[in-house]
Design a protein around this motif. Sequence first.
Motif, mmCIF file in Angstrom:
data_model
loop_
_atom_site.group_PDB
_atom_site.id
_atom_site.type_symbol
_atom_site.label_atom_id
_atom_site.label_comp_id
_atom_site.label_asym_id
_atom_site.label_seq_id
_atom_site.Cartn_x
_atom_site.Cartn_y
_atom_site.Cartn_z
ATOM 1 N N VAL A 21 -0.251 0.925 -1.243
ATOM 2 C CA VAL A 21 -1.627 1.140 -1.706
ATOM 3 C C VAL A 21 -2.410 1.790 -0.572
ATOM 4 O O VAL A 21 -2.441 1.279 0.548
ATOM 5 C CB VAL A 21 -2.286 -0.187 -2.124
ATOM 6 N N VAL A 22 -3.033 2.927 -0.889
ATOM 7 C CA VAL A 22 -3.820 3.690 0.085
ATOM 8 C C VAL A 22 -5.254 3.734 -0.413
ATOM 9 O O VAL A 22 -5.504 4.007 -1.600
ATOM 10 C CB VAL A 22 -3.265 5.121 0.246
ATOM 11 N N PHE A 47 6.635 10.483 -6.307
ATOM 12 C CA PHE A 47 5.702 9.353 -6.362
ATOM 13 C C PHE A 47 5.191 9.187 -7.785
ATOM 14 O O PHE A 47 4.875 10.179 -8.470
ATOM 15 C CB PHE A 47 4.497 9.586 -5.446
ATOM 16 N N ASN A 48 5.083 7.919 -8.213
ATOM 17 C CA ASN A 48 4.310 7.581 -9.404
ATOM 18 C C ASN A 48 2.951 7.078 -8.929
ATOM 19 O O ASN A 48 2.870 6.217 -8.042
ATOM 20 C CB ASN A 48 5.024 6.519 -10.236
ATOM 21 N N LEU A 49 1.891 7.625 -9.519
ATOM 22 C CA LEU A 49 0.537 7.395 -9.016
ATOM 23 C C LEU A 49 -0.309 6.643 -10.034
ATOM 24 O O LEU A 49 -0.368 7.025 -11.211
ATOM 25 C CB LEU A 49 -0.126 8.743 -8.694
ATOM 26 N N THR A 50 -0.966 5.583 -9.558
ATOM 27 C CA THR A 50 -2.010 4.923 -10.329
ATOM 28 C C THR A 50 -3.340 5.213 -9.638
ATOM 29 O O THR A 50 -3.504 4.914 -8.452
ATOM 30 C CB THR A 50 -1.788 3.407 -10.405
ATOM 31 N N ARG A 51 -4.279 5.795 -10.371
ATOM 32 C CA ARG A 51 -5.560 6.216 -9.802
ATOM 33 C C ARG A 51 -6.609 5.141 -10.081
ATOM 34 O O ARG A 51 -6.761 4.694 -11.210
ATOM 35 C CB ARG A 51 -5.997 7.541 -10.413
ATOM 36 N N THR A 52 -7.359 4.791 -9.033
ATOM 37 C CA THR A 52 -8.313 3.688 -9.151
ATOM 38 C C THR A 52 -9.613 4.050 -8.453
ATOM 39 O O THR A 52 -9.610 4.729 -7.418
ATOM 40 C CB THR A 52 -7.741 2.406 -8.521
ATOM 41 N N SER A 56 -3.424 4.587 -16.004
ATOM 42 C CA SER A 56 -2.016 4.204 -16.096
ATOM 43 C C SER A 56 -1.215 5.002 -15.076
ATOM 44 O O SER A 56 -1.649 6.051 -14.596
ATOM 45 C CB SER A 56 -1.485 4.466 -17.511
ATOM 46 N N SER A 57 -0.049 4.506 -14.741
ATOM 47 C CA SER A 57 0.793 5.166 -13.750
ATOM 48 C C SER A 57 1.427 6.423 -14.340
ATOM 49 O O SER A 57 1.851 6.441 -15.507
ATOM 50 C CB SER A 57 1.887 4.214 -13.266
ATOM 51 N N ALA A 58 1.483 7.479 -13.509
ATOM 52 C CA ALA A 58 2.117 8.734 -13.928
ATOM 53 C C ALA A 58 2.642 9.436 -12.691
ATOM 54 O O ALA A 58 2.123 9.276 -11.582
ATOM 55 C CB ALA A 58 1.128 9.633 -14.661
ATOM 56 N N ALA A 59 3.687 10.235 -12.884
ATOM 57 C CA ALA A 59 4.300 10.937 -11.762
ATOM 58 C C ALA A 59 3.364 12.014 -11.221
ATOM 59 O O ALA A 59 2.696 12.720 -11.988
ATOM 60 C CB ALA A 59 5.619 11.561 -12.196
ATOM 61 N N ILE A 99 -12.108 5.175 -3.328
ATOM 62 C CA ILE A 99 -10.968 5.730 -4.059
ATOM 63 C C ILE A 99 -9.711 5.006 -3.596
ATOM 64 O O ILE A 99 -9.503 4.801 -2.399
ATOM 65 C CB ILE A 99 -10.843 7.238 -3.798
ATOM 66 N N GLU A 100 -8.864 4.645 -4.537
ATOM 67 C CA GLU A 100 -7.627 3.942 -4.197
ATOM 68 C C GLU A 100 -6.473 4.546 -4.980
ATOM 69 O O GLU A 100 -6.603 4.889 -6.154
ATOM 70 C CB GLU A 100 -7.762 2.451 -4.526
ATOM 71 N N TRP A 101 -5.324 4.681 -4.313
ATOM 72 C CA TRP A 101 -4.103 5.164 -4.949
ATOM 73 C C TRP A 101 -2.995 4.143 -4.775
ATOM 74 O O TRP A 101 -2.742 3.678 -3.656
ATOM 75 C CB TRP A 101 -3.640 6.488 -4.329
#
Length: 744
Positions: free
Chosen positions: A374-375, A403-408, A425-428, A452-454
């Motif tokens: 988590v970044v 990477f599969n990315l969840t955007r927050t 939702s998670s997506a590549a 912002i969080e990834w």
Amino acid sequence: MPIAGNMLSATTESVDPNTSGWAAKLNCTISKGTGGRNGDGTLRLSSLAAGEMQARTVASYPVEAGVEYEAFSDASGVTVPDRIGIQWLTAANAEISISWSLTTLTASSSWHRIAVADLAPAGAVAARVIVSAMTPAGSGVISHFENVYFGLPLRTTGNLLAFNTESMERDLSGWAVEANCSIARQVPMVQFAVGFYLGGGHMLAATVTANGDAAVRVAEKPAATAGVEYVAYAYLTPPTSGSTVWVELRFYDAADVQLQATRANLAAPGTGVYRQKVSAPAPTSTAYAVLAAGITSGTAAQVFRVDGAVIMPAPKFREGSVVPYADGSFERDTAGWTVISGVAALARLTPWGTDFLDSSYAMTVTSSTATTSVVRSAVFPIGDAAGLAFTAEYGMKVVSGGFNLTRTIRWYDASGTFLSASSSSSAAVPSPNWWLLSSQFIAPASAARAAIEWTLAATSPSSVLRVDRVALWQSLPITEVTKSDSSAYVTLTLRELTVDSTITVWRIGAGGSRSFVRGVNGLIEGEPVLSDVLVIEDYEAPLGQSVSYYAEARNSSNVVISTRVSASVTLAPGNVQYGWLKDPGNPLRNLRVMIAKGPDWQRAVTQTVHRVRGAKMPVILTDVRGGLEGDLVVYTQDDTERTRLHWLLDPNSVLLWQAAPGFGVDDMYVSVGQVSETRGGGVATDPFRTWTLPLTEVAQPTTVGVASSAGRTGYDVLAENATGFTVLTRYATGEDLLFGRRQV
């Protein structure tokens, strides 16, 4: 395209199609060479004997004593170095003096920039440009010049520093030694892009005195405002690829106490010229800002160079973005980004210029294992945001693995207390190449800050991701249209455009008819996109008719990448007894006038009648029939209107006449002939005037741009003018000051 503001003709500038703008001055013949960059033609000088050879412009150009002017050229010479000069002339065309640049360090066959700037001396009323190749050993030595400019200095719009401090083309009075070095000017052979005019020519060369750190700084103190984020940058040349050279942005209070210093080291890939940026918000009590440059652990006699120094308010990647430049562009380091959990490691991608979307660097996210990390960014203030939509956007590029990315977006209240998180939702992350990814969420009640969080799930060991151009902003309509009935114009706002694409904008009228909309450079047809937001004030929209707008953006390969369609809007025509006279290039002059009598139209035709002997019917040779011609009679009702109408007519520009629907006249572009202004015949103090305006219908002007400040600010006025008296002497009117039209 000719260099904006150049006093030289396009032929003299580019030496295309011939050398008619140039004459031999000393020890040479001139001819048209080939292989130029600003068109194929070059000014080819061939020496007649040993010694310096020179060529000059045929024409001389008007100047004002005490005003600073700049000349530059691109040059190429295998055998001898070169320089450029400004020859100052009296009213009788007698030479007063020549302001010479320094000579380039060596000869170079590669195109390189030579430049000089100086104040026009007392008595100077004109100037010529001289190009010179230094001391050939004999006859037949050849040098080439092209892409030549002479005019007012070209400087970075918005720069708080003066032109001479930015460019060093006149002297080093804008700079000072801070530690362990001596300074001088040099002209190394540096090749910039042919259309880039803010670098090259003279550079500050700092020679390290003794082993250790060395530094220089600007000598001037441009005003800065607390709370504003600034970016500073300069072009640096390190003495070796392993040298640590840097730029530093400093803030001081009114008592000259340093409040803060932010440094960015250049990760140089070699010993060329590299632009290094640094940014920071000005702290409380800031009065002014300073840029410094230097070298860490230098060796005695090493030389590092500086050029193109700039301090200015930091740009935003998207209008209204709350992400500081340092956190969005990674020019210094990874700023406020941290790894909250997992094995991911963050770093600024080095060396300079390896890969980026903005400027010269990007951030790398490296996962050594196929696990989740988590970044998160720093927390940014977003104001009273409850219920508002926000968009987060970032450029990402998968270099290896996946990477599969969840955007927050994480929401906080004004005190910094965490409220909640909104996630996708998670997506590549798509691959290959760079992708701009975005997500939009609604801020909850009490939200005043956001981060912002990834969540990045690496799909294989040693996965590497690059990130650049991070932004977070309140979501607004990407296409918006509003109107001003009182001033008879429509405002079209286009947001979230792709910088470096081109755009064309049409006005859609009755029956689907299309016409180009006017911008600052003329009709907007394939105009470069310089900002993610384009605001157009359309003063040529018709009255009382529904119009909409269609925009089309294309990439560098001329492929359509996006289209926009606006809502419809109708300008209220108001009282049908009134009409508008508008100057397409200067809408400040537009005037609504009362119509006394519409024109009785005539349409001229050129024809010749030949009466054939013995024939009843003549033979007539004719051209096409011309446009409408007739007298428009209008009233001005007071002195203010009378003065405004004079102001509108004074430049004798092509005007747009618009009447309300039902008046029986379409909108038309007209040229106004000799004007008569008569009194009403009543009392002498009656302010009413009756004007007769002879109109001739003409074609729509296509290259006339809407007069605009084009990013010009009060900072530019302060940087260009030492005193208020200078402003008064340089600008005839407030309009000239606003638009930067200096008197010559």
